[in-house]
Design a protein around this motif. Structure first.
Motif, mmCIF file in Angstrom:
data_model
loop_
_atom_site.group_PDB
_atom_site.id
_atom_site.type_symbol
_atom_site.label_atom_id
_atom_site.label_comp_id
_atom_site.label_asym_id
_atom_site.label_seq_id
_atom_site.Cartn_x
_atom_site.Cartn_y
_atom_site.Cartn_z
ATOM 1 N N SER A 244 0.822 -1.216 0.000
ATOM 2 C CA SER A 244 0.000 0.000 0.000
ATOM 3 C C SER A 244 0.856 1.266 0.000
ATOM 4 O O SER A 244 0.359 2.350 -0.300
ATOM 5 C CB SER A 244 -0.919 0.007 1.228
ATOM 6 O OG SER A 244 -0.148 -0.039 2.419
ATOM 7 N N HIS A 245 2.152 1.138 0.334
ATOM 8 C CA HIS A 245 3.026 2.309 0.398
ATOM 9 C C HIS A 245 3.747 2.586 -0.913
ATOM 10 O O HIS A 245 4.418 3.607 -1.032
ATOM 11 C CB HIS A 245 4.080 2.113 1.501
ATOM 12 C CG HIS A 245 3.515 1.789 2.838
ATOM 13 N ND1 HIS A 245 3.431 0.494 3.310
ATOM 14 C CD2 HIS A 245 2.974 2.567 3.804
ATOM 15 C CE1 HIS A 245 2.883 0.496 4.517
ATOM 16 N NE2 HIS A 245 2.593 1.744 4.839
ATOM 17 N N GLU A 246 3.634 1.683 -1.873
ATOM 18 C CA GLU A 246 4.412 1.831 -3.094
ATOM 19 C C GLU A 246 3.844 2.914 -4.005
ATOM 20 O O GLU A 246 2.640 3.146 -4.048
ATOM 21 C CB GLU A 246 4.475 0.506 -3.868
ATOM 22 C CG GLU A 246 5.251 -0.591 -3.169
ATOM 23 C CD GLU A 246 6.679 -0.197 -2.857
ATOM 24 O OE1 GLU A 246 7.201 0.753 -3.491
ATOM 25 O OE2 GLU A 246 7.278 -0.844 -1.983
ATOM 26 N N ASN A 247 4.753 3.530 -4.738
ATOM 27 C CA ASN A 247 4.390 4.553 -5.706
ATOM 28 C C ASN A 247 3.704 3.903 -6.905
ATOM 29 O O ASN A 247 4.264 3.010 -7.539
ATOM 30 C CB ASN A 247 5.665 5.290 -6.150
ATOM 31 C CG ASN A 247 5.376 6.479 -7.044
ATOM 32 O OD1 ASN A 247 4.598 6.382 -7.981
ATOM 33 N ND2 ASN A 247 6.010 7.597 -6.738
ATOM 34 N N GLU A 248 2.491 4.374 -7.202
ATOM 35 C CA GLU A 248 1.735 3.776 -8.303
ATOM 36 C C GLU A 248 2.460 3.926 -9.639
ATOM 37 O O GLU A 248 2.390 3.048 -10.494
ATOM 38 C CB GLU A 248 0.344 4.410 -8.408
ATOM 39 C CG GLU A 248 -0.584 4.110 -7.238
ATOM 40 C CD GLU A 248 -0.491 5.182 -6.150
ATOM 41 O OE1 GLU A 248 0.502 5.926 -6.146
ATOM 42 O OE2 GLU A 248 -1.413 5.252 -5.318
ATOM 43 N N LEU A 249 3.172 5.047 -9.825
ATOM 44 C CA LEU A 249 3.880 5.267 -11.085
ATOM 45 C C LEU A 249 5.009 4.259 -11.271
ATOM 46 O O LEU A 249 5.288 3.815 -12.384
ATOM 47 C CB LEU A 249 4.434 6.697 -11.136
ATOM 48 C CG LEU A 249 3.395 7.815 -11.195
ATOM 49 C CD1 LEU A 249 4.078 9.170 -11.179
ATOM 50 C CD2 LEU A 249 2.515 7.671 -12.435
#
Length: 210
Positions: A116-121
């Motif tokens: 959930s903390h990861e950058n979507e890009l």
């Protein structure tokens, strides 16, 4: 062959030292306990990559941590993700405390899963690289039939993009070059193996007829 450098990882303790020194920190999201956003960045960005058909059945999958340790849990997760995403036009979903980016192509659904903390890009760059690389390997036929016939190549592509959850490459051209190098270096292509087997069968047949 030397691997490209993965995303930089901070020295242990740097995040805590920055917090003690009053450095900037990420604000907590709504409903999150205070301090829950102070986690240090990690090399291990990708939790899973999988490809399903348009009925939600697994065609290819790799999991990189123990979030879903058993095959049963993995299949249940994939089914739930498919049910949540297969009828929407969005490219990003948040499910079970994870961030999921996905893309459909004819009768395939491609998924990249992060925390959930990861950058979507960042996750999307992996998904785009996977799709573009498969598009080349499958000769612009990113669909179930061609994927099943070229599964070895698909796994080679994925292994060049992600290794153990670490992003190695996000440039499709670099991935294709490395896949071609590995295929050439192996000395035996799928076609040459088939020829060897066919030759062996012919020799056995003629020896029996003598």
């Amino acid at each position: 062959m030397q691997r490209p450098e993965a995303w930089p990882r901070p020295h242990p303790g740097e995040g805590a030292a920055a917090a003690q020194a009053g450095g900037p920190t990420l604000p907590a999201r709504a409903g999150e306990p205070a301090g829950s956003r102070l986690q240090e960045p990690s090399l291990y960005t990708i939790k899973a990559v999988f490809i399903l058909d348009n009925d939600g059945h697994r065609l290819l999958a790799k999991y990189y941590d123990d979030t879903f340790p058993s095959m049963k849990e993995q299949m249940a997760f994939e089914k739930n993700v498919f049910n949540k995403t297969s009828r929407t036009d969005s490219e990003i979903a948040f499910f079970g405390g994870m961030t999921i980016v996905y893309k459909s192509s004819i009768d395939l659904f491609l998924y990249v899963v992060g925390s959930s903390h990861e950058n979507e890009l960042m996750l999307m760059s992996v998904l785009t690289c996977l799709f573009e690389s498969l598009n080349h390997v499958l000769r612009k036929n990113v669909e179930k039939r061609w994927l099943l016939e070229n599964m070895d190549g698909a796994f080679l592509v994925l292994d060049e993009i992600v290794d153990g959850g670490v992003i190695l490459e996000s440039d499709p051209q670099q991935v294709i070059q490395k896949v071609n190098f590995r295929a050439d270096d192996s000395g035996l292509t799928e076609q040459s193996v088939a020829q060897v087997l066919q030759s062996a069968k012919e020799q056995i047949k003629w020896s029996l007829l003598k």
